[in-house]
Design an enzyme around this catalytic site. Structure first.
Site, mmCIF file in Angstrom:
data_model
loop_
_atom_site.group_PDB
_atom_site.id
_atom_site.type_symbol
_atom_site.label_atom_id
_atom_site.label_comp_id
_atom_site.label_asym_id
_atom_site.label_seq_id
_atom_site.Cartn_x
_atom_site.Cartn_y
_atom_site.Cartn_z
ATOM 1 N N ARG A 69 14.123 6.747 -4.455
ATOM 2 C CA ARG A 69 14.634 5.807 -5.462
ATOM 3 C C ARG A 69 16.126 6.050 -5.683
ATOM 4 O O ARG A 69 16.610 7.173 -5.552
ATOM 5 C CB ARG A 69 13.877 5.972 -6.780
ATOM 6 C CG ARG A 69 12.400 5.569 -6.697
ATOM 7 C CD ARG A 69 11.715 5.727 -8.044
ATOM 8 N NE ARG A 69 10.353 5.218 -8.028
ATOM 9 C CZ ARG A 69 9.280 5.930 -7.730
ATOM 10 N NH1 ARG A 69 9.418 7.214 -7.408
ATOM 11 N NH2 ARG A 69 8.075 5.385 -7.730
ATOM 12 N N LYS B 61 6.804 9.068 -16.746
ATOM 13 C CA LYS B 61 6.823 8.940 -18.194
ATOM 14 C C LYS B 61 7.432 10.206 -18.778
ATOM 15 O O LYS B 61 7.168 11.312 -18.310
ATOM 16 C CB LYS B 61 5.400 8.727 -18.731
ATOM 17 C CG LYS B 61 4.837 7.356 -18.399
ATOM 18 C CD LYS B 61 3.494 7.130 -19.068
ATOM 19 C CE LYS B 61 2.991 5.727 -18.793
ATOM 20 N NZ LYS B 61 1.668 5.479 -19.436
ATOM 21 N N HIS C 279 18.862 -11.467 0.810
ATOM 22 C CA HIS C 279 18.760 -10.857 -0.507
ATOM 23 C C HIS C 279 18.065 -9.501 -0.373
ATOM 24 O O HIS C 279 16.938 -9.406 0.120
ATOM 25 C CB HIS C 279 17.967 -11.750 -1.465
ATOM 26 C CG HIS C 279 18.024 -11.300 -2.886
ATOM 27 N ND1 HIS C 279 17.207 -11.783 -3.876
ATOM 28 C CD2 HIS C 279 18.829 -10.374 -3.491
ATOM 29 C CE1 HIS C 279 17.490 -11.194 -5.025
ATOM 30 N NE2 HIS C 279 18.472 -10.334 -4.808
ATOM 31 N N ARG D 118 12.551 0.830 0.172
ATOM 32 C CA ARG D 118 11.254 1.504 0.129
ATOM 33 C C ARG D 118 10.160 0.578 0.663
ATOM 34 O O ARG D 118 9.271 1.016 1.405
ATOM 35 C CB ARG D 118 10.941 1.930 -1.306
ATOM 36 C CG ARG D 118 11.872 3.018 -1.827
ATOM 37 C CD ARG D 118 11.859 3.153 -3.337
ATOM 38 N NE ARG D 118 10.550 3.401 -3.909
ATOM 39 C CZ ARG D 118 9.943 4.579 -3.976
ATOM 40 N NH1 ARG D 118 10.562 5.647 -3.461
ATOM 41 N NH2 ARG D 118 8.768 4.714 -4.535
ATOM 42 N N HIS E 204 4.431 7.773 -5.046
ATOM 43 C CA HIS E 204 3.617 6.919 -5.895
ATOM 44 C C HIS E 204 2.504 7.727 -6.540
ATOM 45 O O HIS E 204 1.964 8.657 -5.956
ATOM 46 C CB HIS E 204 3.000 5.777 -5.077
ATOM 47 C CG HIS E 204 3.969 4.681 -4.795
ATOM 48 N ND1 HIS E 204 3.751 3.704 -3.849
ATOM 49 C CD2 HIS E 204 5.186 4.397 -5.341
ATOM 50 C CE1 HIS E 204 4.768 2.872 -3.826
ATOM 51 N NE2 HIS E 204 5.650 3.270 -4.710
ATOM 52 N N TYR F 16 -8.336 15.554 -6.889
ATOM 53 C CA TYR F 16 -8.722 16.383 -5.746
ATOM 54 C C TYR F 16 -7.781 16.267 -4.544
ATOM 55 O O TYR F 16 -7.712 17.153 -3.720
ATOM 56 C CB TYR F 16 -10.145 16.020 -5.303
ATOM 57 C CG TYR F 16 -11.183 16.438 -6.314
ATOM 58 C CD1 TYR F 16 -11.613 17.762 -6.384
ATOM 59 C CD2 TYR F 16 -11.712 15.527 -7.216
ATOM 60 C CE1 TYR F 16 -12.557 18.159 -7.324
ATOM 61 C CE2 TYR F 16 -12.660 15.912 -8.161
ATOM 62 C CZ TYR F 16 -13.081 17.235 -8.206
ATOM 63 O OH TYR F 16 -14.010 17.619 -9.137
#
Length: 419
Positions: free
Chosen positions: A244, A273, A343, A350, A373, A383
């Site tokens: 990013r 977050k 564009h 990514r 992600h 797991y």
């Protein structure tokens, strides 16, 4: 005799320091205080006790206004209520209404949630409420607000074409009203009933390059004179590692291990977050040979007092702006007001990498891990903690080799088969 306005105007304080009391009629009088201030007072009896009620300050409250207030107090008294106690109850109701207004409860909710959010996000949420909710419904007691009133606010936002903003505003109002209901300040949550009547935003994929568009894009980057060398190298890192833009420009030299070809992105630089950053793991990015060489080239521009790999040359202590590559894309005709060549946004790199790698047959889990992600399946998230580090290293080297060939003028050769 009733008091006249002229008498009220000319009244002077007593010389003995006591209030001068000028009677009007039906218990109303004007008190002239030692400092010259003049107050209206109403004397009345309630349950056998003499009481007094303040009716304003002269001349702001005129003789006519004082008499009207007196008459209203006497009507309340005639109906079996103490006007003084009624006034206290009215003042308390106003205070409670202010405390229980939608704005007050929204700010209470925001204060709690802001502790979990990044400061920038917390400010953005508050600004949304200040812009769309508070002007029309902010002062209203939250218990009185109806679903129709909320819907009117949301429809106004939708009418401006801001469908995603309207959706988020409803979600925030839902949380605010839920707090009001739980704390006993509202009986129901009108925002909850509006989820099915809101216009649904149409999610659009981030503008990105298709495989057949890569050669022309590299040609534009390699031939332009309107781009600094460091920005050119930034594009190389973004396209090869498909990280990013925020975490890339915030990369510090202490995060880069060139000997082991590994870039460690700390949690505070990751898109997480705010409340999760303290416990999250760093994201490890294996570096292909071309990117190791890129970082070695960037070392020659390293500033003594700046820790960043991509420093800002306008602000020696800071990193390069996230907007820098977007401005460069606009100059190339790929973004902003200049899209004559197509564009593209930096996040689209990514998508380009993910699409081509998945279509070529690389392990989708390795691709997702490289993209950092979050696993949506809770069981898999618990797991499947594999870093796929070596598999990703091999995959990124193949990807870097492919981009290098395209950049050197090959006509989009196929990516080597997945290993």
């Amino acid at each position: 005799m009733p008091l006249t306005k002229l008498e009220a105007d000319k009244a002077k304080p007593r010389t003995d320091g006591k209030p001068l009391k000028l009677s009007d009629s039906l218990g109303l009088s004007l008190w002239v205080m030692p400092n010259g201030a003049k107050y209206w007072r109403l004397k009345y009896r309630w349950q056998g006790k003499e009481k007094s009620l303040a009716l304003g300050v002269f001349p702001d409250s005129s003789l006519k206004m004082a008499r009207e207030k007196r008459d209203e107090a006497r009507r309340i008294l005639a109906n079996g209520t103490d006007p003084g106690e009624r006034r206290k109850a009215d003042k308390l109701a106003i205070v409670l209404a202010q405390k229980n207004s939608s704005e007050a409860i929204a700010k209470e909710w925001h204060k709690v949630k802001a502790a979990e959010w990044a400061p920038r996000h917390a400010q953005a949420v508050l600004k949304t409420l200040q812009t769309y909710l508070f002007p029309t419904l902010g002062k209203r007691p939250i218990s009185e607000i109806t679903a129709m009133e909320l819907l009117t606010v949301f429809r106004g936002v939708e009418g401006a074409g801001k469908l995603d903003t309207a959706k988020r505003l409803r979600e925030r109002c839902n949380a605010i009203f839920r707090l009001a209901v739980i704390s006993g300040r509202a009986q129901f949550n009108p925002a909850a009933d509006l989820v099915g009547v809101m216009m649904t935003p149409i999610s659009k994929p981030r503008p990105s390059l298709r495989q057949e568009e890569l050669p022309r894009f590299f040609e534009a980057i390699n031939s332009t004179e309107g781009m600094t060398y460091q920005t050119r190298l930034l594009f190389r890192v973004l396209m090869t590692c498909f990280t990013r833009i925020g975490e890339t420009v915030r990369a510090e030299w202490s995060h880069i291990d060139l000997d082991n070809a590994l870039w460690t992105i700390p949690p505070e630089n990751r898109k997480l977050k705010h409340k999760l950053k303290a416990s999250a793991n760093p994201h490890l990015v294996p570096l292909p040979d071309q990117i190791v060489q890129t970082f070695r080239e960037l070392e020659s521009f390293r500033l003594a007092d700046n820790p960043y790999v991509f420093p800002s040359f306008r602000h020696p202590k800071r990193h390069m702006s996230e907007a820098t590559p977007l401005k460069a894309l606009e100059r190339l005709g790929y973004a902003g007001r200049n899209k004559e060549n197509g564009h593209v946004v930096t996040h689209g790199f990514r998508a380009t990498a993910s699409t081509i790698l998945n279509e070529t047959g690389f392990n989708p889990d390795a691709v997702e891990r490289q993209l950092a992600h979050t696993e949506q399946n809770a069981v898999r998230a618990a797991y499947n903690r594999a870093q796929y580090l070596e598999e990703r290293r091999s995959m990124l080297q193949c990807w870097a080799d492919y981009l290098e060939r395209v950049s050197n003028g090959d006509t989009a050769p196929p990516l080597p088969a997945a290993r």
